[in-house]
Design a protein around this motif. Structure first.
Motif: not given
Lengths: 288, 254
Positions: A254-265
């Motif tokens: 598990e890696t720390p959740l990157n919401l900004e990156l997830l949002f863009n993805a």
């Protein structure tokens, strides 16, 4: 707890439809993050849930009761912290005295604790506070009402840097199994560690509706230097000195959740989560 | 699910009184100043019947305009988005919230008006005592002279001879006008009083200019029908108040 069933809603007729046959389900005991671009209906969804707006079609229920009926029994279990609000010019003590009787589970101790966490005294004149201080007081009161459902629209807007950390502390200490908190925000960094569940809304679609635990299981968020391969990435985003990538978490680390990156993805790859699930399944069948 | 709970109603009332206490104090101050000015304006008129006529007219005008203004504030609590959210999310039924606002706009205003009037009478009496001596106090008091002054008014008596139900019609029309101010407060978010007054000034003459002929031909010879007509207007006023309430219940935070 909250059921949004096939709702349609628009401002000023069908041409400006915000939601069309939109459905959503929210379970108790979690902190939900409601994310989305400007004008995609985040605040509208909060208002629909609170009963402040009526869907043209469909149903919004909170604990089985239609929220648009605005029944006192329902309202005493819902509190909304809008992005902009007004506090009357009076002392905090008077404010609590006239508003607390409407909330059967209001706790003065909780209010004191929340104010203490926000580094505010309990003797305050609400008319003399800055916008950020008013927000802290309002959120402290909102949490002290102990309503089952707390809706927050851009709660960290206007808060100073230390207050954002205090906000996270206050929210997490006020959480319990019965309570649901729905936070609509653009400031993903402020709430990143708080969220149990992420919903990314895009007009009438939910691009993501997943618990943070599941997201961490499914996806890994990495920063790769310039020249490093991004072929295995589901989404790569150019960044200073390399790429930020979202990959299917096939390794189980598990890696720390990157919401900004997830949002863009999820905006760039609409079936991102499905692809990740498939990749994870494949990896389980054919381990390298 | 209760639509009306007495304890919740009291909580809403207390909340409203505390939250709008400055408005009520301002109301009192404005009414007090207006009533006091009326007294002093009257005192400047030497001729007694004329003095009391002017004073009574002014006090009645203040009372009517003030009460219409108060009624135009019944749903003023929902003029901005923030205030609408605060109002609609308060855990009380729409009926309880609306009942509190109506109670304060009707009875609350009359109470504030009465208090302001009594205070202005007291100031007037003190001034008269100091300036003209104790003998003039009774003569200068509008309230104490009111019964005498009423004898000068033969309007209702004359009218009643011609139209026995006329006072009821006047009262019914007043109720209808009041209900229209309540309706205005549910529709206009800003300056409801000015807008409703303007509409009534433009619309009313158009209606009433055509009515006298109808009255002369029909109503004058049928007092019972005039009474029924009054009842119809009262029913219309009640309908308007109910419609305003329904509108309040349906308002969204757009």
């Amino acid at each position: 707890m909250i059921e949004v069933k096939d709702i349609s809603f628009g401002y000023g007729g069908k041409l400006n439809a915000v939601f069309k046959d939109f459905s959503l389900s929210v379970a108790p005991g979690r902190i939900y993050g409601l994310l989305g671009k400007n004008g995609t209906g985040k605040s509208t969804l909060l208002y629909l849930i609170a009963g402040l707006l009526r869907p043209v079609k469909g149903l919004v229920t909170v604990d089985g009761v239609e929220s648009q009926r605005r029944l006192p029994e329902t309202l005493q279990d819902i509190f909304i912290v809008p992005e902009e609000f007004e506090l009357p010019k009076m002392t905090l003590e008077n404010y609590v005295r006239i508003n607390a009787p409407f909330y059967p589970r209001f706790s003065w101790d909780d209010l004191e604790r929340n104010l203490r966490d926000f580094e505010l005294p309990t003797t305050l004149n609400l008319g003399a506070l800055s916008m950020g201080q008013k927000k802290k007081v309002y959120m402290s009161f909102a949490l002290a009402t102990n309503t089952k459902l707390l809706l927050m629209d851009e709660p960290t807007n206007g808060l100073d840097i230390p207050a954002k950390g205090q906000f996270r502390k206050v929210i997490s200490s006020s959480m319990n199994d019965e309570r649901t908190i729905l936070i609509s925000t653009h400031q993903v960094g402020d709430v990143n560690v708080l969220l149990d569940h992420v919903m990314i809304v895009e007009r009438s679609r939910l691009l993501a509706d997943c618990s943070t635990a599941e997201l961490s299981e499914l996806l890994s968020f990495e920063q790769r230097p310039m020249g490093a391969s991004t072929e295995d990435a589901l989404f790569a985003y150019p960044y200073i000195g390399g790429h930020l990538v979202v990959c299917a978490n096939t390794e189980g680390q598990e890696t720390p959740l990157n919401l900004e990156l997830l949002f863009n993805a999820v905006h760039a790859v609409p079936n991102l989560l499905e692809t990740a699930r498939q990749a994870k399944k494949n990896a389980a069948y054919y381990p390298h | 699910m209760t639509h009306f709970s007495y304890s919740r109603f009291c909580s809403v009332l207390r909340r409203d009184l505390v939250e709008h206490r400055r408005t009520y104090v301002a109301f009192f101050a404005v009414l007090f100043i207006a009533n006091t000015l009326t007294h002093f304006l009257g005192n400047a008129i030497e001729e007694l019947p004329l003095r009391f006529f002017v004073q009574l007219f002014c006090v009645a005008a203040i009372q009517i305009i003030g009460s219409c203004y108060a009624l135009s504030l019944v749903y003023a609590d929902i003029d901005t988005k923030e205030r609408r959210i605060s109002n609609f999310m308060l855990p009380a039924s729409n009926l309880e919230k609306a009942a509190v606002r109506h109670l304060l706009a009707i009875l609350g205003f009359q109470l504030v008006f009465l208090m302001s009037y009594l205070c202005s009478e007291l100031i007037n009496a003190l001034y008269t005592l100091v300036a003209h001596g104790a003998g003039a106090v009774v003569q200068n008091s509008l309230m104490l002279q009111l019964s005498e002054v009423c004898k000068l008014f033969t309007f209702y008596a004359d009218l009643e001879e011609v139209l026995p139900a006329a006072p009821y019609l006047v009262l019914a029309c007043h109720l209808l006008a009041c209900s229209l101010y309540i309706l205005g407060s549910a529709f206009f978010r800003k300056m409801a009083f000015v807008k409703v007054t303007a509409i009534m000034l433009f619309v009313n003459p158009g209606i009433f200019l055509n009515i006298p002929a109808f009255f002369n031909n029909f109503f004058l010879s049928h007092p019972a029908i005039l009474m029924l007509y009054s009842l119809f207007i009262v029913a219309l006023a009640v309908g308007v108040v109910y419609f305003s309430y329904r509108r309040y219940c349906r308002i969204q935070v757009l």
